[in-house]
Design a protein around this motif. Structure first.
Motif, PDB file in Angstrom:
ATOM      1  N   ILE A 147       0.839  -1.200   0.000  1.00 47.73           N
ATOM      2  CA  ILE A 147       0.000   0.000   0.000  1.00 47.73           C
ATOM      3  C   ILE A 147       0.874   1.249   0.000  1.00 47.73           C
ATOM      4  O   ILE A 147       0.598   2.218  -0.717  1.00 47.73           O
ATOM      5  CB  ILE A 147      -0.959  -0.004   1.212  1.00 47.73           C
ATOM      6  CG1 ILE A 147      -1.980  -1.131   1.066  1.00 47.73           C
ATOM      7  CG2 ILE A 147      -1.654   1.344   1.367  1.00 47.73           C
ATOM      8  CD1 ILE A 147      -2.797  -1.397   2.317  1.00 47.73           C
ATOM      9  N   SER A 148       1.948   1.230   0.784  1.00 44.90           N
ATOM     10  CA  SER A 148       2.869   2.372   0.837  1.00 44.90           C
ATOM     11  C   SER A 148       3.472   2.663  -0.527  1.00 44.90           C
ATOM     12  O   SER A 148       3.521   3.817  -0.974  1.00 44.90           O
ATOM     13  CB  SER A 148       3.987   2.106   1.852  1.00 44.90           C
ATOM     14  OG  SER A 148       3.456   1.953   3.138  1.00 44.90           O
ATOM     15  N   ALA A 149       3.924   1.623  -1.205  1.00 40.50           N
ATOM     16  CA  ALA A 149       4.506   1.796  -2.541  1.00 40.50           C
ATOM     17  C   ALA A 149       3.482   2.402  -3.489  1.00 40.50           C
ATOM     18  O   ALA A 149       3.805   3.298  -4.287  1.00 40.50           O
ATOM     19  CB  ALA A 149       5.020   0.461  -3.067  1.00 40.50           C
ATOM     20  N   SER A 150       2.237   1.954  -3.403  1.00 36.50           N
ATOM     21  CA  SER A 150       1.183   2.498  -4.269  1.00 36.50           C
ATOM     22  C   SER A 150       0.901   3.957  -3.950  1.00 36.50           C
ATOM     23  O   SER A 150       0.747   4.784  -4.858  1.00 36.50           O
ATOM     24  CB  SER A 150      -0.107   1.681  -4.111  1.00 36.50           C
ATOM     25  OG  SER A 150       0.066   0.384  -4.609  1.00 36.50           O
ATOM     26  N   LEU A 151       0.789   4.283  -2.661  1.00 34.39           N
ATOM     27  CA  LEU A 151       0.519   5.674  -2.273  1.00 34.39           C
ATOM     28  C   LEU A 151       1.630   6.610  -2.744  1.00 34.39           C
ATOM     29  O   LEU A 151       1.361   7.716  -3.213  1.00 34.39           O
ATOM     30  CB  LEU A 151       0.350   5.779  -0.752  1.00 34.39           C
ATOM     31  CG  LEU A 151      -0.920   5.174  -0.162  1.00 34.39           C
ATOM     32  CD1 LEU A 151      -0.846   5.154   1.366  1.00 34.39           C
ATOM     33  CD2 LEU A 151      -2.154   5.941  -0.630  1.00 34.39           C
ATOM     34  N   ILE A 152       2.869   6.152  -2.632  1.00 36.60           N
ATOM     35  CA  ILE A 152       3.997   6.968  -3.091  1.00 36.60           C
ATOM     36  C   ILE A 152       3.965   7.102  -4.614  1.00 36.60           C
ATOM     37  O   ILE A 152       4.123   8.197  -5.161  1.00 36.60           O
ATOM     38  CB  ILE A 152       5.330   6.379  -2.592  1.00 36.60           C
ATOM     39  CG1 ILE A 152       5.424   6.513  -1.060  1.00 36.60           C
ATOM     40  CG2 ILE A 152       6.522   7.067  -3.269  1.00 36.60           C
ATOM     41  CD1 ILE A 152       6.539   5.701  -0.424  1.00 36.60           C
ATOM     42  N   ALA A 153       3.736   6.001  -5.314  1.00 33.96           N
ATOM     43  CA  ALA A 153       3.701   6.017  -6.782  1.00 33.96           C
ATOM     44  C   ALA A 153       2.574   6.904  -7.307  1.00 33.96           C
ATOM     45  O   ALA A 153       2.717   7.546  -8.351  1.00 33.96           O
ATOM     46  CB  ALA A 153       3.544   4.597  -7.319  1.00 33.96           C
ATOM     47  N   GLU A 154       1.458   6.958  -6.580  1.00 31.04           N
ATOM     48  CA  GLU A 154       0.301   7.754  -6.998  1.00 31.04           C
ATOM     49  C   GLU A 154       0.363   9.193  -6.476  1.00 31.04           C
ATOM     50  O   GLU A 154      -0.610   9.939  -6.607  1.00 31.04           O
ATOM     51  CB  GLU A 154      -0.984   7.083  -6.500  1.00 31.04           C
ATOM     52  CG  GLU A 154      -1.242   5.731  -7.126  1.00 31.04           C
ATOM     53  CD  GLU A 154      -2.325   4.939  -6.404  1.00 31.04           C
ATOM     54  OE1 GLU A 154      -3.020   5.510  -5.528  1.00 31.04           O
ATOM     55  OE2 GLU A 154      -2.466   3.742  -6.704  1.00 31.04           O
ATOM     56  N   ASP A 155       1.497   9.576  -5.889  1.00 28.46           N
ATOM     57  CA  ASP A 155       1.704  10.927  -5.340  1.00 28.46           C
ATOM     58  C   ASP A 155       0.691  11.288  -4.255  1.00 28.46           C
ATOM     59  O   ASP A 155       0.367  12.463  -4.063  1.00 28.46           O
ATOM     60  CB  ASP A 155       1.688  11.987  -6.452  1.00 28.46           C
ATOM     61  CG  ASP A 155       2.902  11.879  -7.367  1.00 28.46           C
ATOM     62  OD1 ASP A 155       3.979  11.502  -6.855  1.00 28.46           O
ATOM     63  OD2 ASP A 155       2.763  12.137  -8.571  1.00 28.46           O
ATOM     64  N   LYS A 156       0.207  10.291  -3.525  1.00 28.21           N
ATOM     65  CA  LYS A 156      -0.662  10.558  -2.384  1.00 28.21           C
ATOM     66  C   LYS A 156       0.160  10.741  -1.114  1.00 28.21           C
ATOM     67  O   LYS A 156      -0.343  11.177  -0.098  1.00 28.21           O
ATOM     68  CB  LYS A 156      -1.688   9.436  -2.215  1.00 28.21           C
ATOM     69  CG  LYS A 156      -2.688   9.408  -3.358  1.00 28.21           C
ATOM     70  CD  LYS A 156      -3.725   8.344  -3.183  1.00 28.21           C
ATOM     71  CE  LYS A 156      -4.713   8.391  -4.355  1.00 28.21           C
ATOM     72  NZ  LYS A 156      -5.645   7.264  -4.323  1.00 28.21           N
ATOM     73  N   ILE A 157       1.437  10.378  -1.195  1.00 25.81           N
ATOM     74  CA  ILE A 157       2.404  10.609  -0.123  1.00 25.81           C
ATOM     75  C   ILE A 157       3.512  11.469  -0.711  1.00 25.81           C
ATOM     76  O   ILE A 157       4.161  11.084  -1.674  1.00 25.81           O
ATOM     77  CB  ILE A 157       2.999   9.288   0.413  1.00 25.81           C
ATOM     78  CG1 ILE A 157       1.924   8.395   1.009  1.00 25.81           C
ATOM     79  CG2 ILE A 157       4.114   9.566   1.411  1.00 25.81           C
ATOM     80  CD1 ILE A 157       1.409   8.784   2.372  1.00 25.81           C
ATOM     81  N   ASP A 158       3.693  12.656  -0.140  1.00 23.61           N
ATOM     82  CA  ASP A 158       4.721  13.600  -0.594  1.00 23.61           C
ATOM     83  C   ASP A 158       5.974  13.387   0.254  1.00 23.61           C
ATOM     84  O   ASP A 158       6.010  13.761   1.425  1.00 23.61           O
ATOM     85  CB  ASP A 158       4.198  15.031  -0.430  1.00 23.61           C
ATOM     86  CG  ASP A 158       5.211  16.087  -0.849  1.00 23.61           C
ATOM     87  OD1 ASP A 158       6.385  15.748  -1.124  1.00 23.61           O
ATOM     88  OD2 ASP A 158       4.828  17.273  -0.880  1.00 23.61           O
ATOM     89  N   LEU A 159       6.991  12.761  -0.333  1.00 20.73           N
ATOM     90  CA  LEU A 159       8.228  12.519   0.398  1.00 20.73           C
ATOM     91  C   LEU A 159       9.160  13.719   0.374  1.00 20.73           C
ATOM     92  O   LEU A 159       9.971  13.895   1.270  1.00 20.73           O
ATOM     93  CB  LEU A 159       8.944  11.294  -0.187  1.00 20.73           C
ATOM     94  CG  LEU A 159       8.210   9.965  -0.060  1.00 20.73           C
ATOM     95  CD1 LEU A 159       9.024   8.857  -0.706  1.00 20.73           C
ATOM     96  CD2 LEU A 159       7.892   9.646   1.381  1.00 20.73           C
ATOM     97  N   GLU A 160       9.048  14.552  -0.650  1.00 22.33           N
ATOM     98  CA  GLU A 160       9.957  15.691  -0.782  1.00 22.33           C
ATOM     99  C   GLU A 160       9.872  16.625   0.419  1.00 22.33           C
ATOM    100  O   GLU A 160      10.885  17.034   0.978  1.00 22.33           O
ATOM    101  CB  GLU A 160       9.659  16.452  -2.074  1.00 22.33           C
ATOM    102  CG  GLU A 160      10.693  17.522  -2.387  1.00 22.33           C
ATOM    103  CD  GLU A 160      10.467  18.137  -3.752  1.00 22.33           C
ATOM    104  OE1 GLU A 160      10.751  19.341  -3.878  1.00 22.33           O
ATOM    105  OE2 GLU A 160      10.022  17.441  -4.675  1.00 22.33           O
ATOM    106  N   GLU A 161       8.655  16.950   0.833  1.00 25.77           N
ATOM    107  CA  GLU A 161       8.464  17.828   1.993  1.00 25.77           C
ATOM    108  C   GLU A 161       8.986  17.171   3.266  1.00 25.77           C
ATOM    109  O   GLU A 161       9.631  17.807   4.091  1.00 25.77           O
ATOM    110  CB  GLU A 161       6.984  18.180   2.159  1.00 25.77           C
ATOM    111  CG  GLU A 161       6.689  19.106   3.316  1.00 25.77           C
ATOM    112  CD  GLU A 161       7.253  20.506   3.138  1.00 25.77           C
ATOM    113  OE1 GLU A 161       7.694  21.097   4.152  1.00 25.77           O
ATOM    114  OE2 GLU A 161       7.272  21.022   2.010  1.00 25.77           O
TER     115      GLU A 161
END
Length: 199
Positions: free
Chosen positions: A152-166
């Motif tokens: 689920i984490s990989a999907s959320l990151i891939a779909e830009d629902k999790i912003d890692l840059e900030e």
């Protein structure tokens, strides 16, 4: 970053969070910021973040928090309850690992609300259950993520629902030869965040 994200995803999935719930995130470190975004992806309505660091409060706003509250405010409990329509949050994610936050969570949670302990204090945590027993809150703990949480984490990151840059904006990337000095720096107070580069 999938591993810490999986911890946040597991906390959200293990909680009693329902579509439209009001959420309090206590602590805006990496895990708190990931919980904020995962809670939004899971359908949380209003999300309030309490955090002592002004920089992290600003980051929380940029990541979608509706309201941020200074955790050092002497009236933080009333500020949280007021921000949550004067009834308190439905679900609280304690990501601060400070001895005082769990007691505060029980004080502010709404009747029959739930508390998810995501970060753990290494110190004793004083609680006075008689203060909040009539609210009948529930509490659960979570630890790391399983295979499904990683997916689920990989999907959320891939779909830009999790912003890692900030989230990574205050993180230092350390060369492997500087590992010892990074550990020395991590022992000092100040919220040092680092990722070891292996290239």
């Amino acid at each position: 970053m999938i591993e810490p994200c999986s911890t946040a995803v597991r906390a959200i999935r293990s909680s009693k969070l329902k579509l439209g719930d009001n959420v309090l995130i206590m602590g805006a470190g990496h895990i708190g910021m990931l919980c904020l975004q995962a809670a939004r992806a899971a359908g949380a309505s209003k999300i309030v973040v309490s955090e002592p660091s002004p920089e992290r409060r600003h980051s929380a706003l940029r990541l979608g928090a509706d309201i941020v509250i200074d955790a050092l405010d002497p009236d933080v409990d009333q500020a949280i309850i007021s921000a949550m329509d004067d009834i308190g949050p439905d679900v609280i994610f304690d990501c601060a690992a400070a001895p005082s936050t769990l007691d505060l969570a029980f004080d502010v949670v709404r009747k029959k609300g739930s508390i998810m302990l995501v970060a753990l204090s290494w110190e004793g945590v004083p609680l006075i259950p008689i203060k909040w027993v009539t609210k009948e809150p529930t509490m659960a703990v979570t630890y790391a993520g399983d295979t499904k949480d990683w997916e689920i984490s990989a999907s959320l990151i891939a779909e830009d629902k999790i912003d890692l840059e900030e989230i990574l904006s205050d993180t230092e990337f350390i060369d492997i030869e500087d590992t010892q000095s990074a550990f020395q720096k991590a022992l000092k107070p100040g919220g040092f965040q680092a990722i070891l580069k292996l290239d």
